[in-house]
Design an enzyme around this catalytic site. Structure first.
Site, PDB file in Angstrom:
ATOM      1  N   ASN A 111      -0.243   4.529  -0.168  1.00 59.03           N
ATOM      2  CA  ASN A 111      -0.911   5.847   0.345  1.00 59.03           C
ATOM      3  C   ASN A 111      -1.493   5.598   1.588  1.00 59.03           C
ATOM      4  O   ASN A 111      -2.294   6.628   2.029  1.00 59.03           O
ATOM      5  CB  ASN A 111      -1.825   6.523  -0.703  1.00 59.03           C
ATOM      6  CG  ASN A 111      -2.861   5.475  -0.846  1.00 59.03           C
ATOM      7  OD1 ASN A 111      -2.942   4.254  -0.583  1.00 59.03           O
ATOM      8  ND2 ASN A 111      -3.831   5.876  -1.964  1.00 59.03           N
TER       9      ASN A 111
ATOM     10  N   HIS B 114      -3.725 -17.132  -4.814  1.00 60.49           N
ATOM     11  CA  HIS B 114      -4.836 -16.564  -3.839  1.00 60.49           C
ATOM     12  C   HIS B 114      -6.120 -17.176  -3.313  1.00 60.49           C
ATOM     13  O   HIS B 114      -7.044 -16.559  -2.737  1.00 60.49           O
ATOM     14  CB  HIS B 114      -5.147 -15.067  -4.702  1.00 60.49           C
ATOM     15  CG  HIS B 114      -6.058 -15.306  -5.988  1.00 60.49           C
ATOM     16  ND1 HIS B 114      -5.510 -16.094  -7.043  1.00 60.49           N
ATOM     17  CD2 HIS B 114      -7.324 -15.062  -5.940  1.00 60.49           C
ATOM     18  CE1 HIS B 114      -6.443 -16.354  -7.764  1.00 60.49           C
ATOM     19  NE2 HIS B 114      -7.546 -15.745  -7.288  1.00 60.49           N
ATOM     20  N   ASP B 115      -6.010 -18.179  -4.007  1.00 61.48           N
ATOM     21  CA  ASP B 115      -7.608 -18.898  -3.662  1.00 61.48           C
ATOM     22  C   ASP B 115      -7.146 -20.399  -2.698  1.00 61.48           C
ATOM     23  O   ASP B 115      -8.116 -20.978  -2.151  1.00 61.48           O
ATOM     24  CB  ASP B 115      -8.139 -19.790  -4.696  1.00 61.48           C
ATOM     25  CG  ASP B 115      -8.909 -18.655  -5.881  1.00 61.48           C
ATOM     26  OD1 ASP B 115      -9.159 -17.686  -5.371  1.00 61.48           O
ATOM     27  OD2 ASP B 115      -8.909 -18.737  -7.030  1.00 61.48           O
TER      28      ASP B 115
ATOM     29  N   GLU C 238      -7.162 -21.110 -16.225  1.00 62.66           N
ATOM     30  CA  GLU C 238      -7.507 -21.830 -15.031  1.00 62.66           C
ATOM     31  C   GLU C 238      -8.633 -22.465 -15.417  1.00 62.66           C
ATOM     32  O   GLU C 238      -9.424 -22.295 -15.593  1.00 62.66           O
ATOM     33  CB  GLU C 238      -8.045 -20.582 -13.880  1.00 62.66           C
ATOM     34  CG  GLU C 238      -8.275 -21.330 -12.665  1.00 62.66           C
ATOM     35  CD  GLU C 238      -9.142 -20.511 -11.717  1.00 62.66           C
ATOM     36  OE1 GLU C 238      -8.911 -20.600 -10.489  1.00 62.66           O
ATOM     37  OE2 GLU C 238      -9.668 -19.774 -12.233  1.00 62.66           O
TER      38      GLU C 238
ATOM     39  N   ASP D 145      -1.827  -1.087  -3.928  1.00 63.56           N
ATOM     40  CA  ASP D 145      -2.163  -0.559  -4.994  1.00 63.56           C
ATOM     41  C   ASP D 145      -1.005  -0.467  -6.043  1.00 63.56           C
ATOM     42  O   ASP D 145       0.139  -1.088  -5.888  1.00 63.56           O
ATOM     43  CB  ASP D 145      -2.359   1.001  -4.754  1.00 63.56           C
ATOM     44  CG  ASP D 145      -1.394   1.596  -3.922  1.00 63.56           C
ATOM     45  OD1 ASP D 145      -0.280   1.534  -4.179  1.00 63.56           O
ATOM     46  OD2 ASP D 145      -1.889   2.130  -2.544  1.00 63.56           O
TER      47      ASP D 145
ATOM     48  N   ASP E 134      -4.751 -10.740 -15.563  1.00 62.22           N
ATOM     49  CA  ASP E 134      -5.891 -11.676 -14.988  1.00 62.22           C
ATOM     50  C   ASP E 134      -7.042 -11.278 -16.278  1.00 62.22           C
ATOM     51  O   ASP E 134      -7.373 -10.005 -16.356  1.00 62.22           O
ATOM     52  CB  ASP E 134      -6.322 -11.428 -13.872  1.00 62.22           C
ATOM     53  CG  ASP E 134      -6.624 -12.765 -13.180  1.00 62.22           C
ATOM     54  OD1 ASP E 134      -7.570 -13.475 -13.754  1.00 62.22           O
ATOM     55  OD2 ASP E 134      -6.050 -13.022 -12.303  1.00 62.22           O
TER      56      ASP E 134
ATOM     57  N   ASP F  53       0.866  -1.081  -0.030  1.00 62.43           N
ATOM     58  CA  ASP F  53      -0.133  -0.115  -0.110  1.00 62.43           C
ATOM     59  C   ASP F  53       0.763   1.345  -0.156  1.00 62.43           C
ATOM     60  O   ASP F  53       1.609   1.399   0.799  1.00 62.43           O
ATOM     61  CB  ASP F  53      -0.845   0.157   1.168  1.00 62.43           C
ATOM     62  CG  ASP F  53      -1.855   1.220   1.385  1.00 62.43           C
ATOM     63  OD1 ASP F  53      -1.965   1.904   0.311  1.00 62.43           O
ATOM     64  OD2 ASP F  53      -2.272   1.473   2.430  1.00 62.43           O
TER      65      ASP F  53
ATOM     66  N   ASP G 224      -3.941   4.005   2.607  1.00 64.22           N
ATOM     67  CA  ASP G 224      -5.519   3.620   2.858  1.00 64.22           C
ATOM     68  C   ASP G 224      -5.745   2.297   3.255  1.00 64.22           C
ATOM     69  O   ASP G 224      -6.925   1.956   3.271  1.00 64.22           O
ATOM     70  CB  ASP G 224      -6.293   4.159   1.616  1.00 64.22           C
ATOM     71  CG  ASP G 224      -6.019   3.172   0.334  1.00 64.22           C
ATOM     72  OD1 ASP G 224      -4.959   2.245   0.442  1.00 64.22           O
ATOM     73  OD2 ASP G 224      -6.581   3.309  -0.737  1.00 64.22           O
TER      74      ASP G 224
ATOM     75  N   ASP H 167      -9.216 -16.648 -15.999  1.00 65.94           N
ATOM     76  CA  ASP H 167     -10.157 -17.050 -14.793  1.00 65.94           C
ATOM     77  C   ASP H 167     -11.243 -18.119 -15.420  1.00 65.94           C
ATOM     78  O   ASP H 167     -11.610 -17.865 -16.368  1.00 65.94           O
ATOM     79  CB  ASP H 167     -10.866 -15.799 -14.419  1.00 65.94           C
ATOM     80  CG  ASP H 167     -11.270 -16.301 -12.701  1.00 65.94           C
ATOM     81  OD1 ASP H 167     -10.600 -16.369 -11.995  1.00 65.94           O
ATOM     82  OD2 ASP H 167     -12.724 -16.294 -12.831  1.00 65.94           O
TER      83      ASP H 167
HETATM   84  O1  ISL Z   1     -11.350 -21.134  -4.490  1.00 65.75           O
HETATM   85  C1  ISL Z   1     -11.840 -22.080  -4.857  1.00 65.75           C
HETATM   86  C2  ISL Z   1     -11.625 -23.016  -4.023  1.00 65.75           C
HETATM   87  O2  ISL Z   1     -12.777 -23.373  -3.506  1.00 65.75           O
HETATM   88  C3  ISL Z   1     -12.301 -22.284  -6.001  1.00 65.75           C
HETATM   89  O3  ISL Z   1     -13.593 -22.750  -6.196  1.00 65.75           O
HETATM   90  C4  ISL Z   1     -12.466 -21.003  -7.069  1.00 65.75           C
HETATM   91  O4  ISL Z   1     -13.473 -20.210  -6.876  1.00 65.75           O
HETATM   92  C5  ISL Z   1     -12.388 -21.400  -8.569  1.00 65.75           C
HETATM   93  O5  ISL Z   1     -11.084 -22.080  -8.382  1.00 65.75           O
HETATM   94  C6  ISL Z   1     -12.156 -20.178  -9.313  1.00 65.75           C
HETATM   95  O6  ISL Z   1     -11.441 -19.401  -9.227  1.00 65.75           O
HETATM   96  C7  ISL Z   1     -11.122 -18.200 -10.008  1.00 65.75           C
HETATM   97  O7  ISL Z   1     -12.664 -17.590 -10.184  1.00 65.75           O
HETATM   98  C8  ISL Z   1     -13.223 -17.153  -9.085  1.00 65.75           C
HETATM   99  C9  ISL Z   1     -12.538 -16.365  -8.123  1.00 65.75           C
HETATM  100  O8  ISL Z   1     -13.299 -16.082  -6.988  1.00 65.75           O
HETATM  101  C10 ISL Z   1     -11.163 -16.684  -7.866  1.00 65.75           C
HETATM  102  O9  ISL Z   1     -10.482 -15.856  -7.085  1.00 65.75           O
HETATM  103  C11 ISL Z   1     -10.698 -17.058  -9.299  1.00 65.75           C
HETATM  104  O10 ISL Z   1      -9.098 -17.691  -9.013  1.00 65.75           O
HETATM  105  C12 ISL Z   1     -14.436 -16.310  -9.466  1.00 65.75           C
HETATM  106  O11 ISL Z   1     -13.929 -15.628 -10.763  1.00 65.75           O
HETATM  107 CA    CA Z   2      -3.350   2.188  -1.220  1.00 59.55          CA
END
Ligand code: ISL
Ligand code: CA
Length: 560
Positions: free
Chosen positions: A23, A327-328, A254, A29, A98, A21, A25, A199
């Site tokens: 700034n 991130h998931d 993905e 960013d 993405d 971050d 908040d 995605d």
């Molecule tokens: O995160 C998961 C594990 O439960 C998956 O079900 C995930 O939602 C799935 O892999 C799809 O992920 C992608 O599309 C989603 C988004 O929430 C995720 O962050 C993204 O990586 C919807 O856009």
């Molecule tokens: Ca920020």
């Protein structure tokens, strides 16, 4: 095998909200990313995958896009984006955006129009259907709990959303929609971005008629009707012809529910679709029959089986992506290693294991300093829509045991990966001078980037070394994979072979010593230890070895 720069590359994923971050908040960013580009360059990575930075109401933190050609206000401006691209390129790195086009936000102009009337020109940009006697058109359950359908009074119809109800699915059967998407992709590529992570791209084609599952249940997993659907390859080939093939870029799709057979088409070596896909098979090893939240222990045997299947089945036919977290997903050292006593050593072991496989490795932010899962005390401290929807259904409405559900969140929740990046030991781990949107993991005192940079034995420098090795030894990128000692209960052992060169990779996945005996070499061969995660290892003739807990070694053998 065809040599390609994206096979030789290492990708680093940034989740912008949690990265840095600039700034105060409390939200990461674009300027914050720019400040850290030298840190990434120094690590040695080639490509940055940037999770969505587009305009979004943030129902799903940017995976719900309301304008594909605008930047989210909290993240900065389009000018900042242009600077980011320039600064990344100036350092010899590339930027992969993405691309979230299975669905948009319900606040996208297209959906606002689409909702207005059944004959609106944008109506068919989305998937609308009449209800079934007061019930939704079918019984599919959403990725984020509940039905995949939401009722809209204006036209007395339901729209489909595989994810949250603020993420309506786009209708790929409509050529006008497809053209909008291709134009938008071209617009970004012409701005200079170097590729796309797509995605849930294997969900864009739904089975004709959108039938209910045969179980008769009110809500059921309808994956077979929208995962790897009937026209998905046709759409991707069209996208490839109209957009992707015109640029020298990197693409990864993905693909939950894709088999290696599907992958051999998506990521085919002729290059008519994508470069590679993200499989989920290894991410499902600790899920029971009840799905993601039905946690069960994973086993090394299963891991060997799944990883080897992908290595063997795509050999010569396609290309793998390699990841153990994003991130998931929970943090890999907490999930597959040991985030206590052996945190550093097991993080290095897992990195060795992954980076020596065939495919393009992905590092998720914080992985390079061994960040771990988090345990927040109460559900209110969590942010993720998937967590909250599941919790509401299970505990608030379903009366399940609070502690048991929290335990599943600790093990599997997506916020494990989304706590802010730990830069130093100052307040909020140096991520922000304000109040972070999601709390930092309290272990930032010990686990942070400054500590890593000051310690020659850190996980960070270990990754740097792995990446350097990749640049120096073709066998790491192109060598043929073979699993050996398949039934060893503690060690995952495999080889990679390219011409005269052979790698022997030994990874002890257990917290106990492990014996390894294997006739690998003859006295005339030269053996070099390329990678090791222990301070000293006795160099031995490679037939009888003892590995310490979570020890990993990579030998390079040159046959005489
Ligand atoms: O995160 C998961 C594990 O439960 C998956 O079900 C995930 O939602 C799935 O892999 C799809 O992920 C992608 O599309 C989603 C988004 O929430 C995720 O962050 C993204 O990586 C919807 O856009
Ligand atoms: Ca920020």
């Amino acid at each position: 095998m065809d040599k390609k720069w994206w096979k030789e590359s290492v990708v680093y994923q940034i989740y912008p909200r949690s990265f840095n971050d600039s700034n105060g908040d409390g939200i990461g960013d674009i300027k914050g990313i720019i400040e850290k580009l030298d840190y990434l360059k120094n690590l040695g990575i080639d490509v940055i995958w940037l999770s969505p930075i587009y305009q979004s109401p943030n129902d799903d933190n940017g995976y719900d896009i309301s304008d594909y050609k605008a930047v989210m206000n909290e993240f900065g401006t389009m000018e900042d984006m242009d600077t980011l691209v320039e600064e990344i390129h100036a350092r010899g790195m590339k930027l992969m955006m993405d691309l979230v086009v299975n669905h948009s936000s319900d606040e996208h102009q297209w959906f606002i129009e689409s909702k207005k009337s059944a004959d609106n020109p944008y109506r068919d940009y989305y998937i609308w259907k009449k209800g079934d006697n007061g019930k939704p058109p079918n019984n599919w359950s959403s990725f984020f709990s509940g039905s995949t359908w939401d009722y809209d009074e204006t036209t007395d119809e339901y729209y489909l959303h595989l994810f949250s109800k603020k993420q309506p699915d786009l209708n790929w059967e409509n050529p006008a929609l497809r053209k909008e998407i291709y134009d938008m992709m071209t617009w970004w590529l012409d701005k200079g971005v170097d590729g796309f992570r797509m995605d849930v791209i294997n969900l864009i084609s739904k089975v004709d008629g959108l039938p209910s599952t045969s179980s008769g249940k009110d809500l059921d997993w309808g994956g077979e009707y929208f995962m790897n659907g009937p026209l998905v390859h046709e759409y991707l080939q069209e996208m490839n012809q109209q957009v992707l093939s015109k640029y020298d870029i990197i693409t990864v799709g993905e693909s939950p529910g894709a088999t290696t057979k599907d992958a051999a088409r998506y990521a085919n070596a002729e290059g008519t679709e994508l470069n590679m896909i993200f499989t989920f098979e290894h991410m499902d090893l600790d899920s029971g029959p009840g799905g993601k939240w039905d946690v069960k222990p994973w086993t090394l045997g299963d891991l060997k089986e799944v990883m080897s299947k992908w290595q063997y089945d795509l050999a010569g036919k396609g290309w793998n992506s390699l990841y153990l977290n994003n991130h998931d997903q929970p943090r890999m050292v907490s999930r597959f290693g040991n985030d206590g006593e052996y945190r550093v050593r097991s993080a290095k072991m897992l990195a060795t294991f992954l980076h020596m496989l065939q495919g393009t490795p992905y590092i998720y932010q914080g992985e390079e300093i061994g960040m771990t899962n988090v345990r927040f005390e109460s559900i209110e401290e969590y942010d993720d829509i998937e967590i909250h929807n599941m919790f509401r259904e299970a505990v608030t409405e379903g009366g399940q045991d609070y502690d048991k559900v929290m335990e599943a969140i600790y093990v599997k929740g997506r916020d494990n990966a989304r706590t802010p990046m730990q830069w130093d030991n100052s307040d909020h781990a140096g991520f922000t001078t304000g109040t972070p949107w999601l709390k930092v993991n309290p272990n930032y005192d010990e686990i942070n980037a400054v500590n890593a940079l000051n310690d020659q034995d850190s996980i960070y420098y270990f990754y740097q070394h792995l990446i350097q090795m990749r640049k120096q030894h073709d066998v790491i990128v192109y060598g043929k994979y073979e699993l050996i000692q398949k039934d060893h209960a503690q060690i995952y052992a495999y080889t990679r072979t390219l011409d005269q060169d052979e790698l022997l990779i030994l990874c002890n996945f257990s917290g106990e010593k492990a014996e390894f005996s294997y006739e690998m070499t003859s006295k005339q061969d030269t053996v070099e230890l390329l990678v090791q995660n222990m301070e000293t290892v006795e160099d031995q003739f490679l037939s009888e070895l003892t590995l310490a807990p979570y020890e990993a070694r990579v030998y390079k053998i040159s046959r005489s």
